[in-house]
Design a protein around this motif. Structure first.
Motif, PDB file in Angstrom:
ATOM      1  N   SER A 204       0.806  -1.219   0.000  1.00 32.57           N
ATOM      2  CA  SER A 204       0.000   0.000   0.000  1.00 32.57           C
ATOM      3  C   SER A 204       0.837   1.266   0.000  1.00 32.57           C
ATOM      4  CB  SER A 204      -0.928   0.009   1.220  1.00 32.57           C
ATOM      5  OG  SER A 204      -0.171  -0.003   2.421  1.00 32.57           O
ATOM      6  N   ALA A 205       2.144   1.156   0.269  1.00 32.85           N
ATOM      7  CA  ALA A 205       3.034   2.320   0.288  1.00 32.85           C
ATOM      8  C   ALA A 205       3.810   2.472  -1.006  1.00 32.85           C
ATOM      9  CB  ALA A 205       4.007   2.211   1.455  1.00 32.85           C
ATOM     10  N   ARG A 206       3.659   1.553  -1.928  1.00 33.00           N
ATOM     11  CA  ARG A 206       4.408   1.614  -3.178  1.00 33.00           C
ATOM     12  C   ARG A 206       3.689   2.515  -4.169  1.00 33.00           C
ATOM     13  NH1 ARG A 206       5.327  -4.933  -3.713  1.00 33.00           N
ATOM     14  NH2 ARG A 206       6.307  -5.221  -1.651  1.00 33.00           N
ATOM     15  N   GLN A 207       4.476   3.299  -4.887  1.00 26.94           N
ATOM     16  CA  GLN A 207       3.927   4.256  -5.837  1.00 26.94           C
ATOM     17  C   GLN A 207       3.508   3.565  -7.130  1.00 26.94           C
ATOM     18  OE1 GLN A 207       3.395   7.489  -4.967  1.00 26.94           O
ATOM     19  NE2 GLN A 207       4.117   6.819  -2.956  1.00 26.94           N
ATOM     20  N   GLU A 208       2.534   4.176  -7.812  1.00 32.36           N
ATOM     21  CA  GLU A 208       2.005   3.594  -9.041  1.00 32.36           C
ATOM     22  C   GLU A 208       1.538   4.708  -9.966  1.00 32.36           C
ATOM     23  OE1 GLU A 208      -0.661  -0.219  -9.444  1.00 32.36           O
ATOM     24  OE2 GLU A 208      -1.984   1.536  -9.393  1.00 32.36           O
ATOM     25  N   LEU A 209       1.669   4.491 -11.263  1.00 29.91           N
ATOM     26  CA  LEU A 209       1.215   5.437 -12.277  1.00 29.91           C
ATOM     27  C   LEU A 209       0.396   4.689 -13.315  1.00 29.91           C
ATOM     28  CD1 LEU A 209       1.596   8.469 -13.341  1.00 29.91           C
ATOM     29  CD2 LEU A 209       3.265   7.463 -14.903  1.00 29.91           C
ATOM     30  N   GLU A 210      -0.800   5.192 -13.586  1.00 33.12           N
ATOM     31  CA  GLU A 210      -1.674   4.599 -14.609  1.00 33.12           C
ATOM     32  C   GLU A 210      -1.567   5.422 -15.881  1.00 33.12           C
ATOM     33  OE1 GLU A 210      -6.454   3.776 -15.463  1.00 33.12           O
ATOM     34  OE2 GLU A 210      -5.761   4.478 -13.500  1.00 33.12           O
ATOM     35  N   VAL A 211      -1.407   4.746 -17.018  1.00 29.66           N
ATOM     36  CA  VAL A 211      -1.277   5.408 -18.311  1.00 29.66           C
ATOM     37  C   VAL A 211      -2.488   5.058 -19.160  1.00 29.66           C
ATOM     38  CG1 VAL A 211       0.146   5.701 -20.380  1.00 29.66           C
ATOM     39  CG2 VAL A 211       1.234   5.293 -18.160  1.00 29.66           C
ATOM     40  N   GLN A 212      -3.160   6.088 -19.674  1.00 31.51           N
ATOM     41  CA  GLN A 212      -4.344   5.911 -20.513  1.00 31.51           C
ATOM     42  C   GLN A 212      -4.070   6.508 -21.884  1.00 31.51           C
ATOM     43  OE1 GLN A 212      -7.585   7.813 -18.492  1.00 31.51           O
ATOM     44  NE2 GLN A 212      -7.412   6.552 -16.666  1.00 31.51           N
ATOM     45  N   CYS A 213      -4.373   5.760 -22.931  1.00 31.65           N
ATOM     46  CA  CYS A 213      -4.190   6.239 -24.294  1.00 31.65           C
ATOM     47  C   CYS A 213      -5.084   5.437 -25.236  1.00 31.65           C
ATOM     48  CB  CYS A 213      -2.734   6.118 -24.717  1.00 31.65           C
ATOM     49  SG  CYS A 213      -2.398   6.761 -26.357  1.00 31.65           S
ATOM     50  N   PRO A 214      -6.074   6.098 -25.843  1.00 31.03           N
ATOM     51  CA  PRO A 214      -6.518   7.482 -25.653  1.00 31.03           C
ATOM     52  C   PRO A 214      -7.057   7.676 -24.230  1.00 31.03           C
ATOM     53  CG  PRO A 214      -7.474   6.513 -27.647  1.00 31.03           C
ATOM     54  CD  PRO A 214      -6.869   5.401 -26.868  1.00 31.03           C
ATOM     55  N   PRO A 215      -7.282   8.916 -23.814  1.00 28.19           N
ATOM     56  CA  PRO A 215      -7.791   9.142 -22.458  1.00 28.19           C
ATOM     57  C   PRO A 215      -9.051   8.341 -22.187  1.00 28.19           C
ATOM     58  CG  PRO A 215      -7.139  11.215 -23.464  1.00 28.19           C
ATOM     59  CD  PRO A 215      -7.018  10.181 -24.532  1.00 28.19           C
ATOM     60  N   GLY A 216      -9.036   7.626 -21.065  1.00 28.83           N
ATOM     61  CA  GLY A 216     -10.149   6.766 -20.697  1.00 28.83           C
ATOM     62  C   GLY A 216      -9.905   5.301 -20.991  1.00 28.83           C
ATOM     63  N   VAL A 217      -8.868   4.985 -21.755  1.00 32.14           N
ATOM     64  CA  VAL A 217      -8.527   3.601 -22.104  1.00 32.14           C
ATOM     65  C   VAL A 217      -7.176   3.277 -21.484  1.00 32.14           C
ATOM     66  CG1 VAL A 217      -8.120   1.959 -23.969  1.00 32.14           C
ATOM     67  CG2 VAL A 217      -9.811   3.785 -24.269  1.00 32.14           C
ATOM     68  N   THR A 218      -7.153   2.447 -20.458  1.00 35.95           N
ATOM     69  CA  THR A 218      -5.910   2.095 -19.761  1.00 35.95           C
ATOM     70  C   THR A 218      -5.072   1.167 -20.617  1.00 35.95           C
ATOM     71  OG1 THR A 218      -7.011   2.317 -17.617  1.00 35.95           O
ATOM     72  CG2 THR A 218      -4.940   1.109 -17.662  1.00 35.95           C
ATOM     73  N   ILE A 219      -3.810   1.528 -20.824  1.00 41.21           N
ATOM     74  CA  ILE A 219      -2.909   0.658 -21.586  1.00 41.21           C
ATOM     75  C   ILE A 219      -1.846   0.034 -20.701  1.00 41.21           C
ATOM     76  CG2 ILE A 219      -3.273   1.971 -23.705  1.00 41.21           C
ATOM     77  CD1 ILE A 219      -0.524   3.257 -23.241  1.00 41.21           C
ATOM     78  N   GLY A 220      -1.701   0.493 -19.456  1.00 45.54           N
ATOM     79  CA  GLY A 220      -0.710  -0.117 -18.579  1.00 45.54           C
ATOM     80  C   GLY A 220      -0.467   0.683 -17.318  1.00 45.54           C
ATOM     81  N   PHE A 221       0.462   0.147 -16.503  1.00 45.63           N
ATOM     82  CA  PHE A 221       0.802   0.748 -15.220  1.00 45.63           C
ATOM     83  C   PHE A 221       2.317   0.732 -15.039  1.00 45.63           C
ATOM     84  CE2 PHE A 221      -3.404  -1.058 -14.850  1.00 45.63           C
ATOM     85  CZ  PHE A 221      -4.139  -0.108 -14.140  1.00 45.63           C
ATOM     86  N   VAL A 222       2.802   1.727 -14.295  1.00 45.87           N
ATOM     87  CA  VAL A 222       4.188   1.748 -13.835  1.00 45.87           C
ATOM     88  C   VAL A 222       4.145   1.522 -12.333  1.00 45.87           C
ATOM     89  CG1 VAL A 222       6.331   3.055 -13.694  1.00 45.87           C
ATOM     90  CG2 VAL A 222       4.796   3.384 -15.651  1.00 45.87           C
ATOM     91  N   ALA A 223       4.655   0.372 -11.872  1.00 45.74           N
ATOM     92  CA  ALA A 223       4.538  -0.027 -10.468  1.00 45.74           C
ATOM     93  C   ALA A 223       5.917  -0.050  -9.812  1.00 45.74           C
ATOM     94  CB  ALA A 223       3.886  -1.402 -10.359  1.00 45.74           C
ATOM     95  N   GLU A 224       5.991   0.536  -8.625  1.00 44.06           N
ATOM     96  CA  GLU A 224       7.243   0.549  -7.861  1.00 44.06           C
ATOM     97  C   GLU A 224       7.393  -0.750  -7.082  1.00 44.06           C
ATOM     98  OE1 GLU A 224       9.415   3.266  -4.378  1.00 44.06           O
ATOM     99  OE2 GLU A 224       7.230   3.169  -4.542  1.00 44.06           O
ATOM    100  N   HIS A 225       8.629  -1.233  -6.979  1.00 37.90           N
ATOM    101  CA  HIS A 225       8.954  -2.404  -6.161  1.00 37.90           C
ATOM    102  C   HIS A 225       9.923  -1.965  -5.058  1.00 37.90           C
ATOM    103  CE1 HIS A 225       7.079  -5.466  -8.767  1.00 37.90           C
ATOM    104  NE2 HIS A 225       7.429  -4.649  -9.756  1.00 37.90           N
ATOM    105  N   TRP A 226       9.741  -2.561  -3.896  1.00 35.42           N
ATOM    106  CA  TRP A 226      10.583  -2.178  -2.773  1.00 35.42           C
ATOM    107  C   TRP A 226      11.987  -2.724  -2.956  1.00 35.42           C
ATOM    108  CZ3 TRP A 226      13.376  -4.765   0.996  1.00 35.42           C
ATOM    109  CH2 TRP A 226      13.844  -3.958   2.060  1.00 35.42           C
ATOM    110  N   ASN A 227      12.970  -1.841  -2.728  1.00 35.28           N
ATOM    111  CA  ASN A 227      14.367  -2.234  -2.793  1.00 35.28           C
ATOM    112  C   ASN A 227      15.128  -1.373  -1.809  1.00 35.28           C
ATOM    113  OD1 ASN A 227      17.312  -2.134  -4.004  1.00 35.28           O
ATOM    114  ND2 ASN A 227      16.319  -3.923  -4.914  1.00 35.28           N
ATOM    115  N   LEU A 228      16.139  -1.936  -1.183  1.00 39.71           N
ATOM    116  CA  LEU A 228      16.840  -1.258  -0.109  1.00 39.71           C
ATOM    117  C   LEU A 228      17.719  -0.120  -0.600  1.00 39.71           C
ATOM    118  CD1 LEU A 228      17.356  -1.221   2.941  1.00 39.71           C
ATOM    119  CD2 LEU A 228      19.242  -2.835   2.574  1.00 39.71           C
ATOM    120  N   CYS A 229      18.334  -0.247  -1.796  1.00 35.93           N
ATOM    121  CA  CYS A 229      19.354   0.727  -2.180  1.00 35.93           C
ATOM    122  C   CYS A 229      19.150   1.370  -3.546  1.00 35.93           C
ATOM    123  CB  CYS A 229      20.737   0.073  -2.134  1.00 35.93           C
ATOM    124  SG  CYS A 229      20.910  -1.314  -3.267  1.00 35.93           S
TER     125      CYS A 229
END
Length: 333
Positions: A204-229
């Motif tokens: 729940s603390a990991r960042q995420e970005l949703e990309v829509q193209c055209p607007p309203g149509v989701t084509i994917g996500f950019v998801a953060e993974h936890w890493n120490l360094c």
């Protein structure tokens, strides 16, 4: 002479008062973030390009709708500005904005991404905002997207209310709208708010970005993974299935040199491309007007190019969006 009697019908006093009163100028409550697309003002219907299935969703505006154009693209004026010879010097006009020629529609390519399909690298240039450094007031970010020859490809604007920007700063949820040369919103990027009070390894603390193209149509996500360094992300499709990975540097970001984020294949072996934050000397140290250079294969699927493009903005907000200094009334001796 006889008196002149008016024949105009009399209106009740209540109706006359209603016509004089102006609408309530007080704004309503600020809009809340929603993961679904919020359409803009209705525009005229546009036929879909050849080879693209279905029609265009609401919010894909027409080129003759002036309200959808960026400010610097609106050259018309209701009243011409005249200057008296010898009285005041004529203003120096800035150089015109040169846009990349619009290519023909490509089959099975989302409308608006035809330019991206013909490029193997792009430059993301953030606008410098002096108001932020002087007043400490966080403003909406703006970006110019250019090719190697300096031609404009897209114009990106942040759409976040004043309270959210200045209350949450770099952790703020935002909506980025990507406009093409005709003023159409061809892509939308949304970042939801994630609580950072939890453990860093908590999903729940990991960042995420949703990309829509055209607007309203989701084509994917950019998801953060936890890493120490180091920074680790995954580029996912619309079903949240991992397609590629992003691996950031181990050293401190932006200390006198370029910061390179490698785009890796799904197995993590092959390097497909890169997102490089260029070091601009004093400007990089004193402001958040960043310059990113994105490289990817020319024949890479245009949807994955759009996902790499979206990952650049999440990286910018998380690691290089320095908040303006907060002024304090407390003085130290």
């Amino acid at each position: 002479m006889s008196d002149i009697v008016s024949t105009a019908p009399k209106q009740p006093a209540d109706e006359t008062e209603n016509q004089i009163k102006s609408p309530d100028p007080r704004p309503g409550a600020p809009p809340e973030y929603s993961s679904s697309f919020v359409p803009g003002p209705p525009g005229p219907a546009i036929p879909p390009p050849a080879g693209y299935p279905g029609g265009l969703p609401m919010g894909y505006y027409g080129p003759h709708q002036p309200s959808t154009f960026p400010l610097y693209m609106q050259t018309g004026s209701i009243h011409p500005i005249q200057y008296q010879p010898g009285k005041y010097p004529a203003p120096q006009l800035s150089a015109p904005v040169v846009w990349m020629p619009v290519p023909t529609p490509i089959p099975h390519c989302p409308p608006g991404l035809e330019c991206l399909a013909q490029l193997d690298n792009i430059h993301v240039l953030q606008h410098f905002e002096p108001l932020e450094m002087i007043t400490g007031f966080e403003t909406n970010n703006r970006y110019d997207i250019k090719n190697n020859t300096g031609q404009m490809v897209y114009f990106v604007t942040e759409d976040t209310d004043d309270y959210t920007r200045n209350a949450y700063r770099t952790l703020r949820p935002f909506v980025l709208r990507v406009m093409d040369c005709m003023g159409r919103e061809v892509m939308t990027m949304q970042r939801p708010f994630r609580c950072t009070c939890c453990c860093f390894c908590c999903p729940s603390a990991r960042q995420e970005l949703e990309v829509q193209c055209p607007p309203g149509v989701t084509i994917g996500f950019v998801a953060e993974h936890w890493n120490l360094c180091r920074a680790v992300y995954s580029l996912q499709n619309e079903k949240k299935e991992d397609m590629m990975g992003v691996l950031g540097p181990c050293s401190t970001y932006g200390c006198g040199s370029d910061s390179v984020f490698e785009i890796l294949s799904l197995d993590g072996v092959s390097i497909i491309g890169s997102i490089t934050r260029k070091w601009n000397g004093v400007l990089s140290a004193m402001s958040d007007a960043d310059h990113f250079e994105i490289h990817f294969p020319l024949d890479l699927d245009v949807t994955m190019k759009a996902m790499i493009f979206g990952a650049c903005f999440l990286i910018d907000f998380m690691y290089f969006e320095s908040s303006p200094p907060q002024h304090s009334n407390v003085h130290h001796d």
